[in-house]
Design a protein around this motif. Structure first.
Motif, mmCIF file in Angstrom:
data_model
loop_
_atom_site.group_PDB
_atom_site.id
_atom_site.type_symbol
_atom_site.label_atom_id
_atom_site.label_comp_id
_atom_site.label_asym_id
_atom_site.label_seq_id
_atom_site.Cartn_x
_atom_site.Cartn_y
_atom_site.Cartn_z
ATOM 1 N N MET A 1 0.851 -1.197 0.000
ATOM 2 C CA MET A 1 0.000 0.000 0.000
ATOM 3 C C MET A 1 0.885 1.244 0.000
ATOM 4 N N LYS A 2 0.443 2.257 -0.726
ATOM 5 C CA LYS A 2 1.195 3.504 -0.793
ATOM 6 C C LYS A 2 0.477 4.591 0.007
ATOM 7 N N PHE A 3 1.222 5.661 0.286
ATOM 8 C CA PHE A 3 0.695 6.717 1.146
ATOM 9 C C PHE A 3 0.932 8.091 0.536
ATOM 10 N N GLY A 4 -0.088 8.935 0.691
ATOM 11 C CA GLY A 4 0.011 10.310 0.215
ATOM 12 C C GLY A 4 -0.352 11.282 1.315
ATOM 13 N N VAL A 5 -0.037 12.550 1.087
ATOM 14 C CA VAL A 5 -0.466 13.641 1.973
ATOM 15 C C VAL A 5 -1.326 14.592 1.160
ATOM 16 N N PHE A 6 -2.274 15.218 1.811
ATOM 17 C CA PHE A 6 -3.355 15.932 1.129
ATOM 18 C C PHE A 6 -3.426 17.378 1.616
#
Length: 410
Positions: free
Chosen positions: A1-6
């Motif tokens: 799973m990958k992760f982003g910031v918003f």
């Protein structure tokens, strides 16, 4: 799973002379930190006129600045409003950003919100889906064709070579905003990544992921000739701290995000320059709805967040996007949260990403057949309630036609 910031670039009142300056400078430092810590994506919205809720009308400028302070993190438009931008200007700006970033752009596209945003641009709300689809058809060929003309209902332009062309070939990965949860299935049909919000339960996550990939594979309705991007990403309210209570104490920004979203959905812009959402939010923040929103977010200690993420991973969500910059959450709390999560939580899920991706390739190739699960029971995102109304394009058109009929009658 990958992760982003918003990033919404939220800025509750009261404001000082340098509030917006400091907001943007802090956000750039946070993105720079996220890149250093190994986060995979950053996403920047486009909104207009939504005071306090989102001071982000020019995402391409912020993303360009971020591109020069980072090395690896993907730079996501989450999203470009295709209803308020000319198609050729979208293609030009996206390609330029892709070039100066070395091919790190993700192109999320959306319709925009309601009358508060669209009416000043001369766009009717009921037309926004049709405008969006036509804009996609107009834009995508600009990335590859040396001569392209378009004659549609909303857009008309003669043959031109739209330059520059993007660094990524044939174009950056395509995503679509899924503010209405049912758009997730359509995103699969369109062959674009789905940018939505957190699901109400692990069962809902599994059902909608199955729905997306089954629609992607078996009911395609591509809008143009483009490279597909099979991905499901969800945005979550986020705060990671050493203990659950510390995280909850620091996470009020997530409830302000939900309150402000609902406020503009119900009232629009009723007093430009004179409103005070932060003041109006103070009573709502203590309601059961607000507390439920905190419980549904990725808010807690590393172990608490880890347990919830394992549920999303088991449902095969591709990316989790962390919404930390919200309300009056401090720059220090955001940075400490990003750091703790990156050290204590993220490595476990990054380590299993290759296995998750291999399983996805088995789904796409047909080696794994996904069960067709019922999604009708799960027609809301975790943060939604009756105050946040989402209608289908057909429902919207019917509602606006009825308003006009009533007004004409009397």
């Amino acid at each position: 799973m990958k992760f982003g910031v918003f990033y919404e670039h939220q800025l509750p009142r009261p404001w000082t002379a340098d509030s917006e300056y400091q907001l943007l400078q802090d956000s750039l430092l946070q993105v720079e930190l996220a890149d250093h810590l190994g986060y995979d994506y950053m996403w920047e919205v486009e909104h207009h006129f939504l005071e306090e809720y989102s001071h982000s009308p020019a995402p391409e400028v912020f993303l360009a600045a971020a591109s020069q302070r980072t090395k690896q993190i993907r730079l996501g438009h989450g999203i470009v409003q295709l209803t308020t931008n000319q198609p050729h200007r979208v293609a030009e700006r996206v390609a330029t950003l892709d070039l100066i970033s070395g091919g790190r752009v993700e192109l999320g596209m959306g319709e925009g919100a309601g009358p508060a945003e669209l009416h000043p641009f001369g766009v009717r709300v009921r037309d926004k889906r049709d405008r969006w689809e036509e804009a996609v058809q107009a834009i995508i060929p600009m990335f590859t064709k040396d001569s392209w003309e378009f004659h549609g209902r909303y857009h008309e332009f003669p043959a031109r070579n739209v330059v520059p062309k993007p660094y990524q070939k044939p174009h950056p990965p395509l995503w679509v905003a899924c503010s209405n949860i049912r758009t997730i299935g359509e995103a699969g049909q369109w062959g674009m990544g789905a940018l939505g919000f957190s699901f109400v339960s692990p069962d809902a996550a599994k059902a909608w992921v199955h729905k997306y990939y089954n629609m992607f594979l078996h009911q395609p309705r591509r809008l143009a000739d483009y490279a597909t991007n099979p991905n499901v990403a969800i945005v979550n309210g986020f705060m990671c701290a050493p203990t659950d209570q510390e995280a909850l104490d620091k996470a009020a920004g997530w409830t302000f995000f939900i309150f402000a979203l609902s406020y503009y959905g119900r009232k629009g812009v009723d007093a430009p320059g004179k409103g005070d959402l932060w003041r109006e939010y103070q009573d709502w923040r203590h309601t059961e709805k607000a507390q439920a929103a905190l419980r549904n977010g990725l808010i807690g200690s590393p172990e608490t967040i880890r347990q919830r993420l394992r549920q999303f991973e088991a449902a095969h969500v591709d990316q989790v996007i962390l919404l930390n910059q919200a309300g009056k959450t401090s720059h220090q709390d955001i940075c400490e949260s990003l750091d703790l999560f990156a050290r204590e939580v993220m490595p476990e899920f990054h380590a299993r990403h290759d296995a998750q991706d291999e399983r996805k390739q088995d789904v796409l190739s047909g080696r794994i057949v996904l069960q067709d699960l019922d999604t009708d029971r799960y027609d809301l995102y975790a943060h939604q309630n009756e105050d946040i109304v989402r209608m289908t394009p057909e429902q919207l058109k019917q509602r606006m036609a009825e308003k006009e009929r009533i007004a004409a009658a009397g």
